[in-house]
Design a protein around this motif. Structure first.
Motif, PDB file in Angstrom:
ATOM      1  N   ALA A 141      49.597 101.815 125.228  1.00  0.00           N
ATOM      2  CA  ALA A 141      49.867 102.676 124.068  1.00  0.00           C
ATOM      3  C   ALA A 141      50.056 104.098 124.555  1.00  0.00           C
ATOM      4  CB  ALA A 141      48.720 102.615 123.056  1.00  0.00           C
ATOM      5  N   ASN A 142      50.811 104.869 123.781  1.00  0.00           N
ATOM      6  CA  ASN A 142      51.100 106.232 124.233  1.00  0.00           C
ATOM      7  C   ASN A 142      49.858 107.110 124.293  1.00  0.00           C
ATOM      8  OD1 ASN A 142      50.776 106.499 121.452  1.00  0.00           O
ATOM      9  ND2 ASN A 142      52.690 107.618 121.119  1.00  0.00           N
ATOM     10  N   ARG A 143      48.838 106.792 123.502  1.00  0.00           N
ATOM     11  CA  ARG A 143      47.633 107.635 123.487  1.00  0.00           C
ATOM     12  C   ARG A 143      46.601 107.229 124.536  1.00  0.00           C
ATOM     13  NH1 ARG A 143      45.813 111.136 120.012  1.00  0.00           N
ATOM     14  NH2 ARG A 143      43.673 110.299 120.144  1.00  0.00           N
ATOM     15  N   TYR A 144      46.770 106.101 125.183  1.00  0.00           N
ATOM     16  CA  TYR A 144      45.760 105.657 126.140  1.00  0.00           C
ATOM     17  C   TYR A 144      45.644 106.646 127.304  1.00  0.00           C
ATOM     18  CZ  TYR A 144      45.582 101.014 123.926  1.00  0.00           C
ATOM     19  OH  TYR A 144      45.419  99.954 123.063  1.00  0.00           O
ATOM     20  N   GLY A 145      44.416 106.865 127.700  1.00  0.00           N
ATOM     21  CA  GLY A 145      44.130 107.793 128.803  1.00  0.00           C
ATOM     22  C   GLY A 145      42.747 108.379 128.701  1.00  0.00           C
ATOM     23  N   GLY A 146      42.143 108.268 127.512  1.00  0.00           N
ATOM     24  CA  GLY A 146      40.769 108.726 127.330  1.00  0.00           C
ATOM     25  C   GLY A 146      40.569 110.165 127.748  1.00  0.00           C
ATOM     26  N   HIS A 147      39.490 110.410 128.488  1.00  0.00           N
ATOM     27  CA  HIS A 147      39.167 111.772 128.905  1.00  0.00           C
ATOM     28  C   HIS A 147      40.185 112.330 129.893  1.00  0.00           C
ATOM     29  CE1 HIS A 147      37.324 109.311 132.122  1.00  0.00           C
ATOM     30  NE2 HIS A 147      37.591 110.341 132.908  1.00  0.00           N
ATOM     31  N   ARG A 148      41.010 111.464 130.474  1.00  0.00           N
ATOM     32  CA  ARG A 148      42.047 111.931 131.394  1.00  0.00           C
ATOM     33  C   ARG A 148      43.231 112.543 130.649  1.00  0.00           C
ATOM     34  NH1 ARG A 148      42.613 109.069 136.119  1.00  0.00           N
ATOM     35  NH2 ARG A 148      44.396 110.438 136.456  1.00  0.00           N
TER      36      ARG A 148
END
Length: 330
Positions: free
Chosen positions: A50-57
């Protein structure tokens, strides 16, 4: 690896989906590459992000990692059925989220840049957008398809009536419409059986369960706690359900032991036995976890075992395993 069609489409996908949400925030880029290579080695061709995946990164980081993996070549992109999503905000400015025609265009182009590819196989709405009319959504999606940027479209977290709305609007445009729906679905969360699954089966939409182990509660949480190991099910969202389901989970883990299978494999195998389910999403954080998840595809559950699981984790209706409206009516 077994393969099946994604909904009523002609697209052939593996019975397990490689979920990539951990890539970046939990799993290093090196290990992420190793997991994706290992997935291909074992025949998993269906990757979800998903385009928003990445969390704190930061948002977009996971897509960037996948893009750099594709860039290595070796048929990595060609052998992958690539699914990504849009909906959540990618910034603080207006029109940087939801499903307006403007955001659909911008979000798709941005995902393609991060993924270092010129097309996405499956583009999914991460949630329903109650403000944007379906005429606008399908028109924007049809442009992406005409441009060759997207081949198929799917949804996530939709209600049954949202699926009906989407498909009828697509039908009026002579458009294929949705071929998949991602829903939370596991032995502890079976609400989709009331209306989402029947609607999906009616419209030929393949169901892709996310959180198949309910945050680790179905992954042998009690055994791991007894052995002194860390468990996802002992913290976070799943922990709040521990006391409520402790007795059922204990019986579930005993059943898995009697069958000679890992509890996590049993939970995924149960999903693979449900009509309308295309492929559960597995989210390994390490290559070893990926290896473990592969066993579920080879597990066959007989009628008695399935009935026992229904007794431990009953369907969400007083009238038993029936869809709506029988589930809550006479």
């Amino acid at each position: 690896m077994e393969y099946t069609q994604l909904g009523r489409s002609g697209l052939s996908v593996s019975r397990l989906v490689l979920g990539t949400m951990n890539f970046g925030p939990e799993t290093s880029e090196e290990d992420s590459f190793a997991i994706m290579d290992k997935a291909h080695e074992h025949g998993i061709n269906f990757f979800d992000t998903a385009n928003r995946y990445g969390g704190h990164r930061g948002t977009g980081v996971t897509e960037q990692i996948i893009g750099r993996w594709f860039e290595q070549g070796g048929g990595r992109r060609e052998r992958t059925v690539l699914a990504t999503k849009l909906y959540g905000p990618m910034g603080d400015w207006p029109n940087e989220g939801l499903l307006s025609a403007l955001n659909i265009r911008r979000a798709a182009d941005a995902s393609l840049r991060r993924l270092r590819t010129d097309y996405v196989d499956l583009y999914q709405m991460h949630h329903i957008d109650r403000r944007t009319p379906w005429e606008e959504i399908w028109e924007a999606f049809s442009v992406l398809r005409q441009q060759g940027k997207v081949l198929y479209f799917g949804s996530s977290n939709f209600a049954g009536w949202h699926l009906a709305q989407a498909q009828e609007a697509a039908r009026s445009r002579h458009f294929l419409g949705l071929v998949s729906e991602q829903s939370i679905y596991n032995l502890l969360t079976r609400w989709v059986e009331l209306e989402v699954l029947p609607a999906a089966r009616h419209y030929g939409i393949g169901v892709i369960p996310w959180s198949p182990l309910h945050g680790g509660l179905l992954g042998g949480v009690l055994r791991k706690l007894r052995e002194g190991g860390a468990s996802r099910g002992a913290s976070g969202r799943a922990a709040s359900s521990m006391d409520q389901y402790r007795d059922a989970i204990s019986s579930y883990e005993k059943l898995a032991a009697e069958l000679g299978v890992d509890p996590a494999d049993l939970g995924i195998a149960w999903l693979l036995h449900q009509e309308g389910v295309t492929a559960p999403i597995i989210g390994p954080r390490t290559p070893a976890q990926l290896e473990g998840s592969l066993r579920a595809v080879d597990i066959t559950l007989d009628a008695d075992t399935l009935a026992t699981l229904d007794e431990l984790f009953p369907p969400p209706a007083p009238n038993g395993a029936k869809p709506a409206p029988e589930a809550y009516a006479w």
